[in-house]
Enzyme design. Structure first.
Site, PDB file in Angstrom:
ATOM      1  N   SER A  73       0.830  -1.206   0.000  1.00 36.57           N
ATOM      2  CA  SER A  73       0.000   0.000   0.000  1.00 36.57           C
ATOM      3  C   SER A  73       0.866   1.259   0.000  1.00 36.57           C
ATOM      4  CB  SER A  73      -0.930   0.008   1.215  1.00 36.57           C
ATOM      5  OG  SER A  73      -0.187  -0.092   2.408  1.00 36.57           O
TER       6      SER A  73
ATOM      7  N   ASN B  93     -17.307  26.894 -23.951  1.00 39.54           N
ATOM      8  CA  ASN B  93     -17.951  25.771 -23.267  1.00 39.54           C
ATOM      9  C   ASN B  93     -17.839  25.845 -21.744  1.00 39.54           C
ATOM     10  OD1 ASN B  93     -18.768  24.553 -25.669  1.00 39.54           O
ATOM     11  ND2 ASN B  93     -16.795  23.526 -25.915  1.00 39.54           N
TER      12      ASN B  93
ATOM     13  N   THR C  64     -39.995  25.409 -11.187  1.00 36.86           N
ATOM     14  CA  THR C  64     -40.251  24.087 -10.624  1.00 36.86           C
ATOM     15  C   THR C  64     -40.537  23.202 -11.834  1.00 36.86           C
ATOM     16  OG1 THR C  64     -42.630  24.466 -10.400  1.00 36.86           O
ATOM     17  CG2 THR C  64     -41.289  25.032  -8.499  1.00 36.86           C
ATOM     18  N   HIS C  65     -40.117  21.968 -11.786  1.00 36.53           N
ATOM     19  CA  HIS C  65     -40.216  21.057 -12.950  1.00 36.53           C
ATOM     20  C   HIS C  65     -39.530  21.650 -14.179  1.00 36.53           C
ATOM     21  CE1 HIS C  65     -43.476  19.043 -10.645  1.00 36.53           C
ATOM     22  NE2 HIS C  65     -43.768  20.287 -10.310  1.00 36.53           N
TER      23      HIS C  65
ATOM     24  N   TYR D 136      -9.880  -5.972  13.074  1.00 31.88           N
ATOM     25  CA  TYR D 136      -9.109  -5.526  11.906  1.00 31.88           C
ATOM     26  C   TYR D 136      -9.065  -6.634  10.858  1.00 31.88           C
ATOM     27  CZ  TYR D 136      -5.502  -4.007   8.743  1.00 31.88           C
ATOM     28  OH  TYR D 136      -4.844  -3.646   7.597  1.00 31.88           O
TER      29      TYR D 136
ATOM     30  N   SER E 102     -13.554  25.251 -28.390  1.00 35.00           N
ATOM     31  CA  SER E 102     -13.610  24.001 -29.135  1.00 35.00           C
ATOM     32  C   SER E 102     -12.463  23.971 -30.123  1.00 35.00           C
ATOM     33  CB  SER E 102     -14.949  23.921 -29.874  1.00 35.00           C
ATOM     34  OG  SER E 102     -14.828  23.108 -31.021  1.00 35.00           O
TER      35      SER E 102
ATOM     36  N   LYS F 133     -17.355  28.580 -30.065  1.00 35.89           N
ATOM     37  CA  LYS F 133     -17.742  27.939 -28.804  1.00 35.89           C
ATOM     38  C   LYS F 133     -17.061  28.519 -27.565  1.00 35.89           C
ATOM     39  CE  LYS F 133     -19.564  24.066 -28.706  1.00 35.89           C
ATOM     40  NZ  LYS F 133     -20.878  23.687 -28.251  1.00 35.89           N
TER      41      LYS F 133
ATOM     42  N   ASN G  46      -2.100  -1.909  13.586  1.00 38.42           N
ATOM     43  CA  ASN G  46      -3.552  -1.710  13.564  1.00 38.42           C
ATOM     44  C   ASN G  46      -3.977  -0.418  14.274  1.00 38.42           C
ATOM     45  OD1 ASN G  46      -3.465  -4.127  12.309  1.00 38.42           O
ATOM     46  ND2 ASN G  46      -4.534  -5.308  13.903  1.00 38.42           N
TER      47      ASN G  46
ATOM     48  N   GLU H  49     -19.267  21.288 -15.920  1.00 42.20           N
ATOM     49  CA  GLU H  49     -19.503  19.934 -16.447  1.00 42.20           C
ATOM     50  C   GLU H  49     -18.618  18.917 -15.728  1.00 42.20           C
ATOM     51  OE1 GLU H  49     -20.381  20.035 -21.096  1.00 42.20           O
ATOM     52  OE2 GLU H  49     -18.777  21.386 -20.564  1.00 42.20           O
TER      53      GLU H  49
ATOM     54  N   LYS I 131      -8.111   3.631   2.001  1.00 46.43           N
ATOM     55  CA  LYS I 131      -7.348   4.868   1.778  1.00 46.43           C
ATOM     56  C   LYS I 131      -7.560   5.510   0.423  1.00 46.43           C
ATOM     57  CE  LYS I 131      -4.308   3.177   5.125  1.00 46.43           C
ATOM     58  NZ  LYS I 131      -5.203   1.988   5.136  1.00 46.43           N
TER      59      LYS I 131
ATOM     60  N   GLN J 129      -7.229  -1.873   4.459  1.00 47.55           N
ATOM     61  CA  GLN J 129      -6.194  -1.136   3.729  1.00 47.55           C
ATOM     62  C   GLN J 129      -6.793  -0.415   2.511  1.00 47.55           C
ATOM     63  OE1 GLN J 129      -2.144  -2.716   3.381  1.00 47.55           O
ATOM     64  NE2 GLN J 129      -2.552  -2.957   1.210  1.00 47.55           N
TER      65      GLN J 129
HETATM   66  N1  ARG Z   1      -1.247  -1.133   5.538  1.00 46.03           N
HETATM   67  C1  ARG Z   1      -2.148  -1.613   6.534  1.00 46.03           C
HETATM   68  C2  ARG Z   1      -3.503  -0.896   6.376  1.00 46.03           C
HETATM   69  O1  ARG Z   1      -3.532   0.089   5.714  1.00 46.03           O
HETATM   70  C3  ARG Z   1      -1.604  -1.324   7.884  1.00 46.03           C
HETATM   71  C4  ARG Z   1      -2.128  -2.218   8.941  1.00 46.03           C
HETATM   72  C5  ARG Z   1      -1.617  -3.606   8.721  1.00 46.03           C
HETATM   73  N2  ARG Z   1      -1.997  -4.487   9.771  1.00 46.03           N
HETATM   74  C6  ARG Z   1      -1.914  -5.787   9.628  1.00 46.03           C
HETATM   75  N3  ARG Z   1      -2.310  -6.496  10.624  1.00 46.03           N
HETATM   76  N4  ARG Z   1      -1.440  -6.374   8.539  1.00 46.03           N
HETATM   77  O2  ARG Z   1      -4.495  -1.294   6.899  1.00 46.03           O
END
Ligand code: ARG
Length: 462
Positions: free
Chosen positions: A24, A286, A156-157, A318, A278, A284, A111, A291, A326, A323
């Site tokens: 990650s 735009n 409205t509408h 956990y 354009s 144009k 964790n 958008e 993110k 992971q």
């Molecule tokens: N990269 C992991 C995450 O984003 C970190 C935690 C990992 N914990 C584990 N028990 N493997 O969640």
């Protein structure tokens, strides 16, 4: 022995495909400043509690500060074989300062570490988003004040309904973004909770001082249950939901602007600096920014669906699935901030076309309700008045006239109680002035709304 931090238990090395699949660090390196901040607070606490020596804590803190400098300068080498941001930094620290670095992870698990990092990151982002909502609120207020008494057809509408003031329309979006701001600030309370000290699931067996770490990191409270602390990502889902709603509001405003900048409506002039041309049609101009905002709303809603779906089947506590929280979160933060900035800039240069808007008000019998209300004031029952005015409108449609273009005799032919004074009700300005109920479009009400909004906004920044 495997070179992994967790290599002690393993004989075989990780397949290269699996390393690429499970890593990650390619995205969670965005957490590095928060990871380092968290580790420094943790090391200080360990030393204060006599869990590591002061000398080791000093080495750790210096070592982490050096690593931070390298990262900031773009000189740090991230290695996917070390999986994530946490292990990359810890491995570099151990390499730089030896055994002291290997003591940093005492009384901590990734964790509770990752939960802490993400919360620190999100506190920072939420404050930025809050500030950017403040900016768009100022831009909306500016529009409302600058073009206060321009009239426009309220729809409205997507059909002409009743005339309203441009300022009233702008203040409608003010209310939507005001609620967004309140929602972000409310969500902030639930982000602002410190999980460190929960260990991997059950708490830690060292005499840690969680309150010290909480204060050191600027958190307002401590997580109350270690199992919840390492598995909870509600705060991420909630933030992405708040952001989705911000995006939905931006998208609705965008949709208005795209329509209104079209030749068919021609209600507004968009600033040239926020439009593109354009490659083939020279004429144009735009409305690409609104958008793209409209489309990016889909991304953020997608992020919301992702996080909810990631969470929905997870057993306590956990799981590595977490992971995957993110990327949707980072994407949401980047997108919502950028879209707020772009819309704010666009609003600063947006010009409502006064004459065109007035012209448009003259189509579609916008003041029919006012004539009905006028008859009600004269004692006619509303349903009867509604029917009478319906007949008058149908007559106008056949004659190609607006209600106020009828002569008094023509008007009287629909009901004998209609007098000269009905013109005060059925003109555009008459109609607007009559809408004096709290929150209505009469100028005195809009002035009141602007005043209240300005005071509220001032109170927000102090
Ligand atoms: N990269 C992991 C995450 O984003 C970190 C935690 C990992 N914990 C584990 N028990 N493997 O969640």
């Amino acid at each position: 022995m495997s070179q992994k931090i967790w290599g002690g238990r393993f004989n075989d090395s990780t397949d290269e495909l699996v390393e690429r699949f499970t890593e990650s660090v390619s995205f969670d390196k965005a957490l590095a400043p928060f990871d380092i901040k968290g580790s420094i607070a943790h090391a200080k606490m360990l030393a204060r509690q006599g869990i590591i020596s002061d000398e080791d804590a000093r080495k750790i803190i210096n070592g982490l500060e050096n690593i931070k400098q390298k990262i900031d300068a773009g000189e740090f080498e991230w290695d996917i074989r070390l999986e994530d941001v946490h292990m990359n930094i810890e491995a570099a620290l151990s390499k730089d300062i030896g055994d002291a670095g290997r003591r940093l992870h005492t009384a901590r698990s990734r964790n509770d570490q990752v939960a802490t990092d993400v919360r620190l990151y999100l506190k920072h982002e939420a404050i930025e988003v809050d500030g950017l909502i403040g900016e768009i609120l100022y831009a909306l207020l500016e529009q409302a004040k600058k073009y206060k008494d321009i009239v426009m057809p309220g729809l409205t509408h997507l059909q002409h309904a009743q005339p309203v003031l441009w300022s009233h329309y702008m203040m409608a979006y003010f209310e939507q973004f005001r609620r967004d701001k309140e929602r972000i600030l409310d969500a902030f309370k639930r982000i602002d909770v410190m999980p460190l000290g929960s260990g991997s699931i059950a708490g830690v067996d060292f005499p840690v001082d969680r309150d010290f770490v909480m204060k050191e990191l600027g958190f307002s409270s401590l997580s109350r249950n270690s199992m919840d602390a390492v598995s909870d990502r509600d705060f991420i889902a909630e933030f992405i939901f708040c952001s989705s709603l911000i995006m939905v509001h931006l998208s609705r405003l965008s949709e208005d602007l795209v329509l209104w900048a079209s030749q068919e409506f021609d209600f507004v002039e968009l600033p040239e600096s926020y439009c593109t041309g354009s490659s083939i049609m020279p004429q144009k101009k735009n409305p690409d920014c609104p958008e793209i905002i409209r489309a990016k709303t889909g991304r953020v809603i997608g992020d919301l669906v992702s996080i909810l779906t990631i969470l929905k089947g997870l057993p306590m506590t956990y799981n590595r699935d977490l992971q995957e929280d993110k990327e949707p979160l980072f994407d949401t933060c980047t997108t919502v901030k950028m879209c707020l900035k772009v819309m704010t800039g666009l609003l600063h240069g947006l010009i409502p076309k006064k004459e065109r808007l007035m012209e448009a008000c003259k189509k579609g019998f916008l003041t029919a309700t006012d004539l009905a209300d006028y008859l009600v004031e004269k004692g006619v029952a509303f349903r009867t008045a509604h029917e009478i005015v319906g007949r008058a409108v149908s007559y106008c449609a056949r004659e190609g006239k607006e209600l106020w273009e009828l002569s008094i005799d023509e008007l009287r032919s629909f009901h004998p109680l209609i007098g000269e004074d009905c013109f005060d009700a059925i003109t555009i300005s008459g109609s607007i002035n009559r809408r004096r109920s709290k929150g209505g479009t009469a100028l005195e009400q809009v002035n009141q709304a602007i005043k209240e909004a300005e005071e509220w906004l001032k109170g927000q920044s102090s």
